[in-house]
Structures are given as structure tokens and as C-alpha cells.
Design a protein around this motif. Structure first.
Motif, short mmCIF file in Angstrom:
data_model
loop_
_atom_site.label_atom_id
_atom_site.label_comp_id
_atom_site.label_asym_id
_atom_site.label_seq_id
_atom_site.Cartn_x
_atom_site.Cartn_y
_atom_site.Cartn_z
N TYR A 37 0.83 -1.21 0.00
CA TYR A 37 0.00 0.00 0.00
C TYR A 37 0.86 1.25 0.00
N GLU A 38 2.15 1.11 0.29
CA GLU A 38 3.06 2.25 0.24
C GLU A 38 3.70 2.40 -1.14
N GLY A 39 3.39 1.46 -2.07
CA GLY A 39 3.89 1.57 -3.44
C GLY A 39 5.16 0.77 -3.73
N GLU A 40 5.64 -0.03 -2.76
CA GLU A 40 6.83 -0.84 -3.01
C GLU A 40 6.45 -2.06 -3.84
N LYS A 72 -0.97 1.10 -8.35
CA LYS A 72 -0.68 2.25 -7.46
C LYS A 72 -1.81 3.26 -7.50
N ASP A 73 -2.36 3.50 -8.71
CA ASP A 73 -3.50 4.42 -8.83
C ASP A 73 -4.70 3.88 -8.06
N TYR A 74 -4.93 2.56 -8.15
CA TYR A 74 -6.04 1.92 -7.44
C TYR A 74 -5.86 2.09 -5.93
N ILE A 75 -4.65 1.85 -5.47
CA ILE A 75 -4.36 2.00 -4.03
C ILE A 75 -4.60 3.44 -3.60
N ALA A 76 -4.11 4.39 -4.42
CA ALA A 76 -4.27 5.81 -4.08
C ALA A 76 -5.74 6.20 -4.03
N ALA A 77 -6.55 5.61 -4.94
CA ALA A 77 -7.97 5.99 -5.02
C ALA A 77 -8.82 5.31 -3.96
N THR A 78 -8.47 4.09 -3.57
CA THR A 78 -9.36 3.34 -2.68
C THR A 78 -8.78 3.07 -1.29
N ILE A 79 -7.52 2.72 -1.23
CA ILE A 79 -6.96 2.28 0.04
C ILE A 79 -6.50 3.46 0.89
N VAL A 80 -5.81 4.42 0.27
CA VAL A 80 -5.28 5.57 1.03
C VAL A 80 -6.39 6.34 1.75
N PRO A 81 -7.54 6.62 1.07
CA PRO A 81 -8.62 7.29 1.82
C PRO A 81 -9.12 6.49 3.02
N LYS A 82 -9.17 5.15 2.87
CA LYS A 82 -9.58 4.31 4.01
C LYS A 82 -8.58 4.44 5.15
N LEU A 83 -7.30 4.39 4.80
CA LEU A 83 -6.26 4.53 5.82
C LEU A 83 -6.35 5.90 6.50
#
Length: 199
Positions: A37-40, A72-83
Motif C-alpha cells: 500500500y506504500e507503493g513498493e 498504485k492508482d487503485y491504491i491511491a484511489a481506494t486504500i489511502v482514503p480508508k487509511l
């Protein structure tokens, strides 16, 4: 390795990875990779200790997967807001609990101050009473003169000095015990504050 061991398909592997904050994707060289989720970016073959052919046999070709950039775009759009929501909720809960602990700290400080005042008042009252008892041992007038001549006055003075010194030590010990108990309470409260910050 755990995810790969318990998964018999790409869907099961994807689900197992996502439960651990990893997302299956197609790597730049067409291999399977996991994106944190950090992009690694992590190579599935390398981190599972399997050959690329074995990974593909289990998961199928990676062509149908999102690319690393899409993931990464998917994570930024969905996961980061949840976090962020989780972080905000945690901050709100922490603030509320910290307010409660801070109020407890203020109340404890005032209670400790009052305890010390009561102790000092009690010690002063007892010291006055004991001083009066010791002073009353000296006789006045002719009897007082006789006491000085006979040495009784000197014995009483020594006794009074000894009792006074012992009373001073006793009072110091009481102050020390109170301060030690108060410091222990303050340390326990500070430990709870530190635990909250750590959580």
C-alpha cells in the motif's frame, strides 16, 4: 510465502495478499509482482522462493492483471482514503482519551497538593502539642531552681532534645512516604499516557 502456500488459485492468492495489505499486479517484465500500500514492488517469484514457471502455473499468466502503475492508482484511489479515515478516527479517539487523562492529571495534581497541605497542617499541630508537653516538664519557681541544682533540668532538656530529634525524623519520614506514594501515582498515570500515545 504464507499466502502462496494456502492459495490454489489467482483469486485465492489475491484475496490472501489483500488481507495483508499487498496487491497482485503485472510487473514490467510480465512477471507477477505484489505492490504494497506504500507503493513498493515485490517480485512474487523472489519472495516465495519459487521459479517464475511455478508461479505462473499456480496463478496463470499475468496479462489480465493491472499494471504496477494502475495498481498504485487503485491504491491511491481506494486504500489511502480508508487509511486516512482510520487514522482520523484513531486521532479523534486519542484526543478524547487524552483529554480524559489530562483532566485526571489536573485533578491528581490538585488532590496531591491538598494531601500535602493536610499533612503539613497535621504535622504542625502535632509538633505544637508535643512542644507544649515537653515544655510542661520544666517546673518553675523554687522547684525549678531545685531541678537545676539537682541536675533534673539537664536530664529533661536532654530527653526533650532526643524526643524532638526523633519527632523531626518521624515527620521527615511521613513526608517522604507521601511524596513517594504521589510520585508512584504520577508515574502510573504517565505510563497510561505513554501507552495511549504508543497505541
Amino acid at each position: 510465502q504464507e499466502c502462496f502456500a494456502v492459495s490454489d488459485s489467482a483469486q485465492a492468492f489475491t484475496k490472501a495478499l489483500e488481507e495483508r495489505g499487498l496487491y497482485l499486479a503485472k510487473g514490467d517484465r510480465r512477471g507477477h509482482v505484489a505492490v504494497t500500500y506504500e507503493g513498493e514492488v515485490l517480485s512474487i517469484a523472489r519472495y516465495t522462493g519459487k521459479k517464475a514457471r511455478e508461479v505462473e502455473a499456480r496463478l496463470g499468466p499475468p496479462d489480465g492483471l493491472r499494471t504496477v502503475d494502475e495498481t498504485k492508482d487503485y491504491i491511491a484511489a481506494t486504500i489511502v482514503p480508508k487509511l486516512q479515515r482510520l487514522r482520523d478516527d484513531a486521532d479523534t479517539a486519542k484526543s478524547a482519551m487524552m483529554e480524559k487523562l489530562d483532566a485526571e492529571r489536573v485533578a491528581m495534581k490538585e488532590a496531591h497538593r491538598q494531601e500535602r497541605q493536610r499533612l503539613e497542617a497535621g504535622l504542625a499541630k502535632r509538633q505544637l502539642a508535643e512542644d507544649q508537653i515537653r515544655a510542661s516538664r520544666f517546673r518553675s519557681g523554687v522547684k525549678g531552681v531545685f531541678d537545676r541544682l539537682s541536675g533534673r533540668h539537664a536530664r529533661i532538656r536532654k530527653q526533650n532534645e532526643l524526643e524532638g530529634w526523633m519527632a523531626l525524623q518521624r515527620d521527615r519520614e511521613q513526608r517522604h512516604e507521601l511524596i513517594a506514594a504521589q510520585l508512584a501515582e504520577r508515574r502510573e498515570l504517565q505510563r497510561r499516557i505513554d501507552d495511549l500515545r504508543l497505541r
